[in-house]
Design a protein around this motif. Structure first.
Motif, mmCIF file in Angstrom:
data_model
loop_
_atom_site.group_PDB
_atom_site.id
_atom_site.type_symbol
_atom_site.label_atom_id
_atom_site.label_comp_id
_atom_site.label_asym_id
_atom_site.label_seq_id
_atom_site.Cartn_x
_atom_site.Cartn_y
_atom_site.Cartn_z
ATOM 1 N N SER A 4 0.829 -1.214 0.000
ATOM 2 C CA SER A 4 0.000 0.000 0.000
ATOM 3 C C SER A 4 0.854 1.251 0.000
ATOM 4 O O SER A 4 1.819 1.322 0.759
ATOM 5 C CB SER A 4 -0.839 0.072 1.276
ATOM 6 O OG SER A 4 -1.500 -1.118 1.500
ATOM 7 N N ARG A 28 -1.836 -3.161 7.206
ATOM 8 C CA ARG A 28 -2.152 -3.740 5.896
ATOM 9 C C ARG A 28 -0.959 -4.497 5.314
ATOM 10 O O ARG A 28 -1.127 -5.554 4.719
ATOM 11 C CB ARG A 28 -2.629 -2.643 4.937
ATOM 12 C CG ARG A 28 -3.984 -2.109 5.357
ATOM 13 C CD ARG A 28 -4.724 -1.533 4.197
ATOM 14 N NE ARG A 28 -4.205 -0.250 3.782
ATOM 15 C CZ ARG A 28 -4.328 0.222 2.561
ATOM 16 N NH1 ARG A 28 -4.877 -0.491 1.610
ATOM 17 N NH2 ARG A 28 -3.880 1.426 2.274
ATOM 18 N N GLY A 80 -1.851 -4.265 -8.278
ATOM 19 C CA GLY A 80 -2.458 -4.940 -7.139
ATOM 20 C C GLY A 80 -1.415 -5.559 -6.243
ATOM 21 O O GLY A 80 -0.351 -4.961 -5.982
ATOM 22 N N ARG A 98 -11.396 -13.651 -3.052
ATOM 23 C CA ARG A 98 -10.372 -13.667 -4.112
ATOM 24 C C ARG A 98 -10.856 -14.489 -5.314
ATOM 25 O O ARG A 98 -10.676 -14.099 -6.457
ATOM 26 C CB ARG A 98 -9.038 -14.209 -3.586
ATOM 27 C CG ARG A 98 -8.510 -13.461 -2.374
ATOM 28 C CD ARG A 98 -7.021 -13.573 -2.232
ATOM 29 N NE ARG A 98 -6.336 -12.771 -3.227
ATOM 30 C CZ ARG A 98 -6.096 -11.464 -3.125
ATOM 31 N NH1 ARG A 98 -6.444 -10.803 -2.055
ATOM 32 N NH2 ARG A 98 -5.485 -10.822 -4.094
ATOM 33 N N ASP A 131 -1.222 -9.403 -6.186
ATOM 34 C CA ASP A 131 -0.980 -10.775 -6.661
ATOM 35 C C ASP A 131 -1.114 -10.867 -8.171
ATOM 36 O O ASP A 131 -1.446 -11.914 -8.692
ATOM 37 C CB ASP A 131 -2.004 -11.725 -6.017
ATOM 38 C CG ASP A 131 -3.442 -11.358 -6.406
ATOM 39 O OD1 ASP A 131 -3.674 -10.195 -6.795
ATOM 40 O OD2 ASP A 131 -4.317 -12.234 -6.363
HETATM 41 O O1 DC Z 1 -4.205 -0.980 -3.524
HETATM 42 P P1 DC Z 1 -5.234 -0.664 -2.473
HETATM 43 O O2 DC Z 1 -4.636 -0.114 -1.223
HETATM 44 O O3 DC Z 1 -6.356 0.182 -3.002
HETATM 45 O O4 DC Z 1 -5.880 -2.088 -2.093
HETATM 46 C C1 DC Z 1 -6.823 -2.241 -1.053
HETATM 47 C C2 DC Z 1 -6.648 -3.597 -0.389
HETATM 48 O O5 DC Z 1 -6.992 -4.640 -1.316
HETATM 49 C C3 DC Z 1 -5.222 -3.907 0.057
HETATM 50 O O6 DC Z 1 -5.089 -3.813 1.462
HETATM 51 C C4 DC Z 1 -4.958 -5.333 -0.351
HETATM 52 C C5 DC Z 1 -6.096 -5.722 -1.230
HETATM 53 N N1 DC Z 1 -5.679 -6.108 -2.572
HETATM 54 C C6 DC Z 1 -5.375 -7.428 -2.779
HETATM 55 O O7 DC Z 1 -5.395 -8.211 -1.841
HETATM 56 N N2 DC Z 1 -5.065 -7.870 -4.018
HETATM 57 C C7 DC Z 1 -5.011 -7.020 -5.051
HETATM 58 N N3 DC Z 1 -4.701 -7.462 -6.266
HETATM 59 C C8 DC Z 1 -5.287 -5.643 -4.854
HETATM 60 C C9 DC Z 1 -5.606 -5.216 -3.588
#
Ligand code: DC
Length: 228
Positions: free
Chosen positions: A13, A181, A130, A110, A132
């Motif tokens: 993040s 996070r 993202g 997921r 993953d």
């Molecule tokens: O990128 P972001 O902070 O807006 O994402 C919000 C939450 O979503 C982050 O804490 C982890 C999750 N996330 C995830 O697990 N897999 C992703 N591909 C994108 C985000």
């Protein structure tokens, strides 16, 4: 390869992924897909219903009722729609960041979102960001980048963004949220945040936005041979 290019950008993040990814997508003519926004939309839906975002059974139960769509406005910015409502601003609230991280650790969530992301990549040249993308969603992406920065550098940047938006908060609160996070995103069992073996590492702790952007553009040009 399915006839379309894919660039995967993963990282923790606040590493500047979305700002840099959006700029790069524009520069090289890719569709920018912010997958965090999709998890945030599920987090918002759960939060609004007063559901405990760690409760897999309760969160799973609402998934069939969620119509989550992505759209793009005239400026090419991604918008998120939840059952027809534009929730692009609501999903950015700090409490929704936490819910998004919580629901994103649930395997059912997921699995629910995986096909939506892959379908977008089958139909477009995508630059997807993202946690993953390079490891799970698009393991065959033509280019994978792992964009990171120290927790303190990320908290400093996020604090500025939030204050500029009028959100009242402090460095300590922002750093605590980021560390929460980071830990949760990288320790969950399903699709944890980690650098794919073949991902290029870009660390932006000590460089500003413009320099990070130049570094990213150079990496894309070198690795994909596009946009010369
Ligand atoms: O990128 P972001 O902070 O807006 O994402 C919000 C939450 O979503 C982050 O804490 C982890 C999750 N996330 C995830 O697990 N897999 C992703 N591909 C994108 C985000």
């Amino acid at each position: 390869m399915n006839g379309h290019y894919a660039i995967a950008i993963d990282g923790p993040s606040g590493a500047g992924k979305s700002t840099l990814a959006r700029r790069a997508a524009k520069e090289f003519g890719f569709l920018y897909v912010d997958t965090g926004a999709i998890y945030r939309t599920v987090g918002l839906a759960a939060h609004r219903r007063g559901i405990d975002c760690h409760d897999e059974a309760a969160v799973s139960a609402i998934l069939p009722a969620l119509d989550i769509r992505m759209g793009y406005n005239d400026a090419g910015e991604q918008r998120m729609y939840l059952n027809g409502e534009d929730v692009s601003a609501a999903i950015r609230a700090p409490e929704i960041s936490i819910c998004a991280s919580d629901v994103s650790s649930l395997p059912a969530v997921r699995a629910f979102l995986l096909e939506m992301q892959r379908k977008t990549a089958r139909e477009n040249d995508v630059l997807m960001d993202g946690r993953d993308i390079g490891t799970v969603v698009l393991p065959d992406a033509e280019l994978k980048i792992y964009l990171t920065a120290s927790a303190e550098a990320r908290a400093e940047r996020r604090l500025k963004e939030l204050l500029a938006k009028g959100v009242e908060t402090s460095f300590e609160d922002v750093l605590r949220d980021i560390e929460y996070r980071d830990y949760q995103d990288s320790h969950r069992e399903t699709a944890p945040l980690r650098r794919a073996e073949d991902a290029v590492l870009l660390d932006t702790s000590d460089i500003g936005l413009e320099e990070s952007c130049a570094l990213l553009f150079r990496t894309i040009r070198e690795k994909l041979g596009v946009g010369e």
